[in-house]
Design an enzyme around this catalytic site. Sequence first.
Site, short mmCIF file in Angstrom:
data_model
loop_
_atom_site.label_atom_id
_atom_site.label_comp_id
_atom_site.label_asym_id
_atom_site.label_seq_id
_atom_site.Cartn_x
_atom_site.Cartn_y
_atom_site.Cartn_z
N ALA A 49 -5.02 -22.16 -24.99
CA ALA A 49 -5.40 -21.06 -25.45
C ALA A 49 -4.32 -20.06 -25.48
CB ALA A 49 -6.67 -20.42 -25.13
N CYS A 50 -3.65 -19.28 -26.51
CA CYS A 50 -2.95 -18.25 -26.20
C CYS A 50 -3.29 -17.25 -25.35
CB CYS A 50 -2.30 -17.61 -27.44
SG CYS A 50 -1.26 -16.19 -27.40
#
Lengths: 130, 119
Positions: free
Chosen positions: A78-79
């Site tokens: 996940a960013c």
Amino acid sequence: MATFSLLVTANPHSSQGQFSAIQFAKTLLHQGHVIKRVFFYADGVLVASRLNCPPSDEYNLTKTWAKLAITHDFELTACVTVAMKRGIINATEADRNALTGENIDPAFEISGLGQLTEAMLESDRLVTFG
Amino acid sequence: MSKSLAIIFNKAPYGNQSGRELLDIALMAAAFDMEISALFIGDGVYQLLTNQQPDILHMKNHSSTYKALELYGIETVLVSSEDLEQRRLSESRLMPVSSLSNHKQINKTIAESDFVFML
């Protein structure tokens, strides 16, 4: 046989994109392709919370991703920037920002956008689910 | 071997985060020396307007970051003249970061890219 990465931006609570991405991933694996990484961006990161608690008769996207990734040995990333904005937090960021807890599912990791670029460079195809 | 990337901006700024999020992808990929085209079509042409004042809406202004595209080595920045015209916008209303282009050229750029992004 090809190497794929997926970019998932769909909100897990209000759109079908995450369900489609999982079906697509399962089909890829069934056909003998390899998945390198599933990168979650925009509202897609919301699926990384281990506190997601859908009703028991509904599909649990977080657990489904986790099981698939562990079974087939690919990464769920996940960013960090968009995850933190949306309250998806790992222990490091909780500590750094003096937050009261973390909620990332252990099958997911939080990292930078460079991981998306790297996934592109190391995959034959990148498919977006928004 | 360097791979090429087309990033399609097709939504107006501030109603959603897609412009800002695509910009971040563009700048990060540029740091990896990928060949990048930034393409502005449909309502995406509004992203390039000068004098944006989203602070009135308590939104962060990301428009100045478009000026950094060139600095990051992103030289292909195309805006659709058809879509500008349809919205009664002239090039003089835009930041001087893009080149006027048309759907045909933009479609060709997309077709020739290894990866395509649109949020």
